[in-house]
Design an enzyme around this catalytic site. Structure first.
Site, short mmCIF file in Angstrom:
data_model
loop_
_atom_site.label_atom_id
_atom_site.label_comp_id
_atom_site.label_asym_id
_atom_site.label_seq_id
_atom_site.Cartn_x
_atom_site.Cartn_y
_atom_site.Cartn_z
N ASP A 67 0.64 -1.17 0.13
CA ASP A 67 0.19 0.09 -0.05
C ASP A 67 1.01 1.21 0.03
O ASP A 67 0.43 2.43 -0.55
CB ASP A 67 -0.93 -0.04 1.18
CG ASP A 67 -0.28 -0.29 2.46
OD1 ASP A 67 0.75 -0.61 2.51
OD2 ASP A 67 -1.17 -0.28 3.64
N GLU A 90 9.64 -10.42 -1.44
CA GLU A 90 10.69 -9.12 -1.77
C GLU A 90 12.17 -9.85 -1.78
O GLU A 90 13.14 -9.21 -2.25
CB GLU A 90 10.57 -8.32 -0.47
CG GLU A 90 9.24 -7.48 -0.68
CD GLU A 90 8.09 -8.14 0.21
OE1 GLU A 90 6.95 -7.49 0.12
OE2 GLU A 90 7.94 -9.35 0.54
N HIS A 155 -0.09 0.49 10.54
CA HIS A 155 0.37 -0.72 10.19
C HIS A 155 1.69 -0.70 9.47
O HIS A 155 2.01 0.41 9.03
CB HIS A 155 -0.81 -1.37 9.40
CG HIS A 155 -0.63 -0.64 8.02
ND1 HIS A 155 -1.51 0.44 7.92
CD2 HIS A 155 -0.45 -1.21 6.67
CE1 HIS A 155 -1.41 0.75 6.46
NE2 HIS A 155 -0.60 -0.28 5.69
N HIS A 156 2.31 -1.79 9.40
CA HIS A 156 3.82 -1.97 9.20
C HIS A 156 4.68 -1.36 10.08
O HIS A 156 6.03 -1.05 9.68
CB HIS A 156 3.78 -1.53 7.53
CG HIS A 156 3.18 -2.44 6.70
ND1 HIS A 156 2.62 -3.49 7.08
CD2 HIS A 156 2.90 -2.13 5.52
CE1 HIS A 156 1.75 -4.04 6.11
NE2 HIS A 156 2.11 -3.07 4.96
N GLY A 454 27.00 -16.03 0.15
CA GLY A 454 26.79 -17.40 0.25
C GLY A 454 25.32 -17.44 0.66
O GLY A 454 24.99 -18.51 1.70
N ASP A 484 18.82 -29.15 -4.26
CA ASP A 484 17.32 -29.23 -3.74
C ASP A 484 16.92 -28.63 -2.56
O ASP A 484 16.13 -27.95 -2.37
CB ASP A 484 17.15 -30.81 -3.55
CG ASP A 484 18.09 -31.72 -2.79
OD1 ASP A 484 19.03 -31.12 -2.39
OD2 ASP A 484 17.78 -32.93 -2.69
N ASN A 511 20.10 -34.79 -3.90
CA ASN A 511 20.96 -35.80 -3.28
C ASN A 511 20.37 -35.36 -1.76
O ASN A 511 21.06 -36.03 -0.80
CB ASN A 511 22.18 -35.24 -3.20
CG ASN A 511 22.64 -33.75 -3.11
OD1 ASN A 511 21.71 -33.03 -2.45
ND2 ASN A 511 23.62 -33.25 -3.65
N GLY A 513 19.14 -33.42 0.37
CA GLY A 513 19.68 -32.64 1.63
C GLY A 513 20.41 -31.42 1.37
O GLY A 513 20.96 -31.22 0.37
N GLU A 517 26.66 -28.73 4.22
CA GLU A 517 26.24 -28.62 5.46
C GLU A 517 26.79 -29.95 5.88
O GLU A 517 27.37 -30.20 6.98
CB GLU A 517 25.05 -28.20 5.97
CG GLU A 517 24.47 -27.08 5.38
CD GLU A 517 25.28 -25.70 5.87
OE1 GLU A 517 26.01 -25.95 6.60
OE2 GLU A 517 24.59 -24.80 5.28
#
Length: 614
Positions: A67, A90, A155-156, A454, A484, A511, A513, A517
Site C-alpha cells: 500500500d 521481496e 500498520h507496518h 553465500g 534441492d 541428493n 539434503g 552442510e
C-alpha cells in the site's frame, strides 16, 4: 608515523578531488536551471526517478506491491521503457535485482518494496549485494511526510513511533541513503544516491513518501547526465606508484603472474585488463569469484587459484612467481581456500578500485581503472619475456567411470561440453559453485555465483534477473545449477520466469539434503535432511504447460543425462526446462571436500590478516 600521515594526506587529496568533481557537476546542472524554462517544464518526482533509471539503462524493476508503494507503481506501469516484473516475495526480488545488475554491466538493479514488512524481507538480498559489490537501488515506498512527522500508530510500524527504524537498518547494508522530505531537494538527493550506486558498485536506499510521489519538481536537471566519472588519481602519487611497480617488475626479470578476481568485473576494468594481457602476454589465473573475468579459452589463461586446494600445477605457478599482480582481489575464506594463499606480501602488488598496494605500502586514492592503461604502456615492452613463461592448459576431460552413477567427478566435466559461447551459467552456493570451478567455460560465457555472501537460494531469484538482462544484452542461454535444499527456499520465482517469458535450463542436484552442510558438520544428522518434492511437477504447478511452455526431466544415470545433453531440442532452450538429476547423498566435488576440511581447523590456526578490499 610518516607512512600513516602520507596515506592520510593522499586519501584527503582524493576525497577533495571527488568533492570538486561533484560540485562542478552541480554547477553545470545549476547553469542549465538558470535557463528560462518552457511552460510546464516540470515533472513528478516519480517520473524524475524513473527517467534517471532509464538513463542508466534500467528496463526491469523487481519487487512486490504494497500500500505504501502503489501510487509509485502507477507511474512505473505507465513508463514506456521500464517494465514492472512483480515477484513472489521481496527476498526473491532483491536476488533478481542482484542477478540483473551482474549481467547488465554498466547498469544497476532496482527493487521496490513497501514500508517495513517489505523492505525487511528484501534486506538479506540487499546485504548480499553490498557484500559482493553489486549496484542495486532499493526503493521503499513509505508513509507520507506528515505521517512521519506526527507518528500515528500505522500498520507496518513497530507501534512505538520509530518511523526511521528501517532507514537506520538500511544504513548497515547500503553505501548511501536518502529520505525524500521536500520538492526542493528531491532531484539532487536522487542524483546523489544513484551516482554513489554506480561509482562505488554498492547498493543504495531511497525512502519515497506517498505524498511526494505526485509532487512536481523542475525537469531541467534531467538534461545533465549523472556524473559517473571516478575520482582522478593524484598524478604525482600515481607516477610514483608506477615507478615502484616497474622496479619490482624489473627485479622479477619478467616472471610476473596476474591473478584476477571479482572486482575486476564489479568496478568495470575488464577492457583495461584485457588490453594489459594482450599487450604483455603475462600468464593469468583467476580466483573463484573471478571466474569468467578472462575468457577461459584464452591461451595464456591457466585456471582457478584457490590456495592450498588448487590444482598442483596452478598452485606451483602462482606461488612460485617472482611477482604476483592481483587485480580486484576479494580475499574471503571460500575464495582463498580458507586463507591458504601462499603469496608473500613482498612479492605482491594489489590493484583495487580505490587504492593500490605495492608490497607493504598502501596508496589510497590510486584506483585501478585509471592506473591500468598506464601500467600496460610501461609493461608492453616485456611481451617477449612474458610469452616465454609456460602456462598449463586449463582443461577438464570427462573421466572414465565404470558405473552409471551421476558423480560429481563426472558431472562437471560433462556439462562443460554442453556449454556454448555467450551462455550465462549460474551456480548455487556450495556444491554447484565448487563443482563448476574446475570446468572450463567457453569464450564470452558469463559465470555468476555468490561465494562471499553465500545465501542459500540466491540463484533462483538471480536467474530470473540474469535471464532478463541476458535477453537485453544479446547473451544466449541461461543455465542454472542448484541443489534441492536451496531450491526449496526460493522456488516460487519459477512462476515469474514463465510469466516473463525467459527460458532457463535448470539442473537440480537431488541428493536429499544440504550437502555442503553435511561436509561441514553432521553427515547423517537429521537437520541436514529435507523433504523430497515431486520436482518434475513444479513447472506445471506454477502455471506452465508441459511440452508447450515448459519441459521437465528426471535422469538417474550417466547414460540418461548424456543422451539429454546431446538432444538438440533440449540444447536449443526454446522453453523453460527443469532437469532433476538423482545423485548420491554423500558425494561432493573434491574442492568442497577440501574446503570443508580446512573450515574445520580451529580459528587459532587460521590467518585472519588478509584484506577484503575491492
Amino acid at each position: 608515523m610518516t607512512n600513516f600521515h602520507s596515506a592520510m594526506s593522499t586519501q584527503l587529496v582524493a576525497n577533495l578531488q571527488s568533492e570538486i568533481g561533484r560540485l562542478r557537476h552541480e554547477l553545470q546542472t545549476v547553469s542549465h536551471e538558470d535557463e528560462v524554462p518552457a511552460a510546464g517544464d516540470t515533472v513528478f518526482i516519480a517520473d524524475y526517478l524513473l527517467e534517471r533509471l532509464a538513463q542508466l539503462g534500467v528496463t526491469q524493476m523487481f519487487g512486490v506491491p504494497g500500500d505504501f508503494n502503489l501510487a509509485f507503481l502507477d507511474y512505473v506501469e505507465d513508463h514506456p521503457k521500464i517494465n514492472w516484473v512483480g515477484n513472489c516475495n521481496e527476498l526473491n526480488a532483491a536476488y533478481a535485482a542482484d542477478g540483473y545488475a551482474r549481467v547488465k554491466e554498466g547498469s544497476i538493479g532496482v527493487v521496490t518494496t513497501t514500508f517495513g514488512v517489505g523492505e525487511l524481507s528484501a534486506m538479506n538480498g540487499i546485504a548480499g549485494a553490498f557484500s559482493e559489490q553489486v549496484p542495486v537501488l532499493h526503493i521503499a515506498g513509505v508513509p507520507s511526510t506528515s505521517q512521519q512527522k506526527n507518528k500515528p500508530m500505522l500498520h507496518h510500524t513497530l507501534g512505538d513511533g520509530r518511523f526511521d527504524a528501517y532507514f537506520k537498518a538500511s544504513q548497515q547494508f547500503t553505501i548511501s541513503q536518502a529520505t525524500l522530505t521536500d520538492a526542493a531537494s528531491a532531484g539532487a538527493e536522487i542524483d546523489r544516491i544513484l551516482t554513489d550506486c554506480v561509482v562505488t558498485a554498492r547498493p543504495v536506499y531511497l525512502m519515497l513518501p506517498t505524498d511526494l510521489v505526485h509532487t512536481k519538481i523542475p525537469a531541467k536537471r534531467l538534461r545533465t547526465p549523472l556524473n559517473l566519472d571516478l575520482p582522478a588519481n593524484d598524478p604525482d602519487t600515481e607516477e610514483f606508484v608506477l615507478d615502484e611497480i616497474m622496479k619490482l617488475v624489473d627485479q622479477a626479470n619478467g616472471d610476473v603472474v596476474i591473478l584476477v578476481d571479482a572486482c575486476a568485473i564489479r568496478h568495470n576494468v575488464k577492457s583495461e585488463l584485457a588490453d594489459l594481457l594482450k599487450k604483455t602476454g603475462f600468464p593469468v589465473y583467476a580466483a573463484p569469484m573471478g571466474k569468467s573475468v578472462i575468457p577461459e579459452t584464452y591461451d595464456r589463461y591457466g585456471g582457478i587459484y584457490i590456495g592450498s586446494i588448487s590444482r598442483p600445477e596452478i598452485k606451483e605457478n602462482v606461488e612460485n612467481a617472482k611477482l604476483l599482480l592481483s587485480v580486484g582481489g576479494l580475499k574471503s575464506d571460500f575464495n582463498t581456500g580458507n586463507f591458504t594463499y601462499h603469496t608473500p606480501t613482498n612479492r605482491t602488488i594489489e590493484l583495487h578500485s580505490d587504492n593500490t598496494r605495492v608490497q607493504f605500502a598502501s596508496y589510497h586514492g590510486i584506483g585501478m581503472k585509471q592506473l591500468l592503461p598506464k601500467l600496460t604502456a610501461r609493461m608492453q615492452p616485456l611481451h617477449l619475456d612474458a610469452s616465454a613463461i609456460s602456462v598449463p592448459k586449463f582443461i577438464s576431460p570427462v573421466p572414465k567411470e565404470d558405473n552409471e552413477i551421476i558423480s560429481h567427478a563426472w558431472l562437471w566435466p560433462r556439462v562443460g561440453e554442453f556449454f556454448r559461447s555467450k551462455d550465462v551459467i549460474i551456480a548455487e552456493t556450495g556444491t554447484s559453485s565448487f563443482g563448476i570451478l574446475e570446468t572450463p567455460l567457453p569464450g564470452d560465457a558469463v559465470f555468476l555465483s555468490q561465494i562471499l555472501w553465500g545465501s542459500i537460494g540466491w540463484t533462483i531469484g538471480s536467474t530470473l534477473g540474469a535471464a532478463l538482462a541476458a535477453r537485453e544484452v544479446g547473451l544466449k542461454r541461461t543455465i542454472l545449477f542448484v541443489g534441492d535444499g536451496s531450491t526449496q527456499v526460493t522456488v516460487q520465482e519459477l512462476s515469474v520466469m514463465m510469466k516473463m517469458g525467459v527460458k532457463p535450463i535448470i539442473f537440480l542436484l537431488n541428493n536429499r539434503g544440504y550437502t555442503v552442510e553435511r561436509f561441514l558438520h553432521g553427515q547423517t544428522a537429521k537437520y541436514n535432511d529435507i523433504t523430497n518434492w515431486r520436482w518434475t511437477s513444479l513447472l506445471t504447478a506454477f502455471g506452465g504447460i508441459e511440452g508447450e511452455t515448459c519441459q521437465s526431466y528426471t535422469v538417474r544415470t550417466k547414460t540418461e543425462l548424456d543422451a539429454l545433453l546431446n538432444t538438440e531440442s533440449f540444447a536449443r532452450a526454446d522453453k523453460i526446462q527443469f532437469v532433476e538429476m538423482i545423485m548420491e547423498m554423500h558425494d561432493a566435488p573434491k574442492g568442497l571436500k577440501a574446503q570443508a576440511k580446512l573450515s574445520g581447523i580451529p580459528n587459532k590456526n587460521i590467518s585472519v590478516g588478509l584484506n577484503t578490499d575491492a
